[in-house]
Design an enzyme around this catalytic site. Structure first.
Site, PDB file in Angstrom:
ATOM      1  CG  ASP A  95      -2.159   0.841   1.020  1.00 56.39           C
ATOM      2  OD1 ASP A  95      -3.201   0.602   1.635  1.00 56.39           O
ATOM      3  OD2 ASP A  95      -2.071   1.795   0.204  1.00 56.39           O
ATOM      4  CD  GLU A 123      -6.459   5.928   2.710  1.00 53.73           C
ATOM      5  OE1 GLU A 123      -6.341   6.256   1.521  1.00 53.73           O
ATOM      6  OE2 GLU A 123      -5.497   5.513   3.398  1.00 53.73           O
TER       7      GLU A 123
HETATM    8  C1  GLC Z   1      -4.316   4.413  -0.020  1.00 55.00           C
HETATM    9  C2  GLC Z   1      -5.208   3.255   0.355  1.00 55.00           C
HETATM   10  C3  GLC Z   1      -5.342   2.209  -0.720  1.00 55.00           C
HETATM   11  C4  GLC Z   1      -5.189   2.859  -2.089  1.00 55.00           C
HETATM   12  C5  GLC Z   1      -3.774   3.391  -2.177  1.00 55.00           C
HETATM   13  C6  GLC Z   1      -3.536   4.168  -3.489  1.00 55.00           C
HETATM   14  O1  GLC Z   1      -3.564   4.824   1.094  1.00 55.00           O
HETATM   15  O2  GLC Z   1      -4.906   2.578   1.568  1.00 55.00           O
HETATM   16  O3  GLC Z   1      -6.620   1.584  -0.568  1.00 55.00           O
HETATM   17  O4  GLC Z   1      -5.414   1.918  -3.113  1.00 55.00           O
HETATM   18  O5  GLC Z   1      -3.422   4.241  -1.087  1.00 55.00           O
HETATM   19  O6  GLC Z   1      -4.297   5.346  -3.488  1.00 55.00           O
END
Ligand code: GLC
Length: 590
Positions: free
Chosen positions: A274, A470
């Protein structure tokens, strides 16, 4: 998928390619940099495997043509056939998690929680198929979806990205989502990504990126369950999760990433980290990179410091801290996915079929989104059978979320944290616009002050949350120790959304609007736009009908379709609904 990966021709192709690659080319494939930090020259110089858009990161005027031009430039750079350089086409990834909602004019579908309320796996597959086409219309070939989180705590800021707290419901949607996105991996398909592995929805207190304390049988029964059909359906990528399991960060958990996911469950695609998730493993970047690679991370999603990550991987590969066998396994997985997706034979982004169509936000796509809105609505209270309403009645429409397409879309829409107002949601209808289109005697008064018993028969008050994403959507009670997945609790820096699920405390303006209208003796229908169930005891007591609309997306018209009886209420709660605990127990008395 396993059948394919046993495909002799594919394996021969990849092994031959691998044999020609330098170590620099190999570790280059393991890097996914964010578009703002990577130029096409970087791609060709450093043999990068992938580029991404973080939430809201868009090129130029954020129109399909800008995206196609960007992807074309990256792709051309990746295919530069420098001497000794095996041309390996680049992958571009985005969060098309409720339509390709980064892009202006895209069809924005209800977020997953609303699809959970719809209880309609066939609809989910159609949504995924449409999303794939709108992603392809921008030259992009990979979406970080589906989210298979089984959210266990409403405090979590990502509750709305979860279909349900019931793993069986989430499981029932996994294969249709993957099938809709990946299809036959042909012209109409994108690469899907099951996320976040594993236990993202089970953290203590619902802390985003926090710690999930759980037995292994429970982890398997609740959080892994949805991945089984996704893997069986051939999902090509899996994203590692920020959270920890019993104190061990998923990005560094070799048992869960390699022994369980890759060996026991037979996943043969690749694991992507991530967003800078590897950094959270150690204050020492070199140690963090080695930990993640050796645990089973194959591709490193890096926001800015991708060059440092690349150099560290190279250093570890050369000094053996990361065995070359691990590097080769990661690169083989990445190449097999690219081969499985047909990337080596697809034309440049600008010449692909869907790049030539103008399907983004097409009427037939919006019609499916509107259907999804209708099916997502849950009727929670209906005193005196107030709804459905008479469309010719004198209707007062109020509430901060009545005429706000940004708010009804929620997070991961044009911007990471979503937007407010109507300007950035191009196309679609606010809930007010949907009502106005069918009710000739409707008027809008956002704070309700136009309410007048002599002029209005009924009020529709659209209330609830503002967009968030988030950790910024977390509910963190006062004094709670904010835990995050970084060594220094970095995510703790993210301001939480609030300290309670009580709407009358989070957003007192909503009850105030309702009370202003009730003071006129006008019956009230409340429509709650939110990313999760909230405690609405006061608002329920002050209204006659109450509808959960979740985060409906761009097609607010779907609310009017049901409010006025063109369609029945069919949605049911995907999560239990909270209430204030009894203030005093029975028998209490001073
Ligand atoms: C974010 C999220 C993830 C996402 C990634 C790219 O922090 O946790 O779900 O796909 O970064 O944006």
């Amino acid at each position: 998928m396993s059948a394919h990966f046993a495909d002799r021709e594919a394996v021969a192709f990849v092994d031959a390619l691998l044999a020609r690659m330098s170590v620099e080319q190999k570790v280059g494939q393991m890097i996914q940099g964010e578009r703002m930090a990577v130029t096409p020259d970087d791609v060709s110089t450093h043999h990068l495997g992938s580029i991404l858009s973080g939430g809201g990161s868009a090129p130029g005027g954020n129109q399909p043509a800008d995206w196609i031009a960007m992807n074309d430039a990256y792709w051309m750079a990746s295919m530069t056939d420098a001497p000794g350089r095996a041309p390996i086409p680049i992958l571009y990834g985005v969060d098309a998690v409720h339509g390709h909602a980064n892009v202006l004019g895209a069809t924005v579908f209800p977020h997953n929680i609303g699809l959970g309320a719809a209880r309609d796996a066939e609809l989910v597959e159609r949504i995924a198929r449409i999303t794939a086409r709108e992603v392809l219309a921008t030259g992009v070939d990979w979406t970080f979806a589906p989210t298979l989180a089984v959210a266990q705590h409403l405090y979590w800021g990502r509750t709305y990205e979860s279909f349900s707290d019931d793993h069986a419901l989430v499981t029932s949607y996994a294969a249709p989502m993957v099938r809709g996105l990946q299809g036959d991996l042909g012209r109409d398909s994108v690469i899907a990504c099951a996320k976040h592995w594993i236990g993202d929805g089970g953290t203590t207190g619902g802390r985003d990126q926090g710690n999930t304390v759980i037995t292994e049988p429970e982890l398997e029964r609740v959080h892994m369950a949805p991945y089984l059909p996704a893997l069986a359906e051939g999902v090509l990528t899996v994203m590692a999760s920020f959270n920890s399991i019993n104190g061990v960060k998923c990005h560094g958990n070799k048992y869960l990433l390699t022994d369980v996911l890759k060996h026991r469950l037979g996943f043969q695609g690749f694991v992507v980290s991530d967003w800078d998730g590897v950094d959270y493993l150690s204050e020492d970047p070199a140690e963090a990179v080695a930990l993640a690679a050796n645990a089973g991370v194959d591709m490193f999603m890096v926001s800015v410091e991708w060059k440092r990550c690349l150099d560290l991987l190279l250093q570890h590969a050369n000094d053996g801290t990361i065995p070359m066998s691990r590097i080769d396994d990661a690169v083989r997985r990445i190449l097999l996915v690219k081969h499985r997706y047909g990337l080596f034979t697809r034309p440049r982004p600008a010449e692909r079929y869907w790049s030539q169509q103008s399907c983004l936000g097409a009427p037939e796509h919006r019609a499916v989104a509107r259907e999804a809105v209708r099916k997502s609505l849950v009727l929670l209270q209906n005193n005196n059978a107030l709804v459905p309403l008479n469309r010719d009645a004198r209707i007062l429409v109020a509430g901060k979320n009545a005429h706000n397409r940004g708010h009804q879309c929620g997070g991961f829409t044009v911007a990471w944290q979503g937007t407010s107002g109507n300007d950035f949601i191009v196309g679609g209808t606010s809930i007010w616009e949907g009502i106005q289109a069918v009710a000739p005697n409707a008027t809008l008064s956002e704070d309700g002050t136009l309410a007048n018993a002599q002029q209005h028969d009924v009020a529709i008050v659209v209330i609830g949350e503002r967009p968030y994403a988030e950790g910024m959507g977390d509910i963190r009670p006062a004094g709670a120790v904010p835990v995050g997945s970084s060594p220094a609790g970095k995510t703790a820096d993210l301001a939480a959304y609030g300290q309670t699920l009580e709407l009358s405390i989070l957003h007192p303006e909503d009850l105030a609007t309702i009370n202003t209208i009730r003071a006129q003796g006008i019956p009230v229908v409340a429509v709650l736009v939110s990313g999760r169930p909230l405690i609405v005891d006061d608002e329920l007591a002050a209204t006659d009908a109450f509808i959960a609309a979740w985060l409906p997306g761009s097609e607010g018209q779907g609310v009017a379709d049901v409010l006025f009886g063109d369609y029945p209420f069919t949605g049911v709660l995907p999560f239990p609904w909270p209430r204030m605990a009894p203030r005093w127990p029975r028998g209490f008395g001073l």
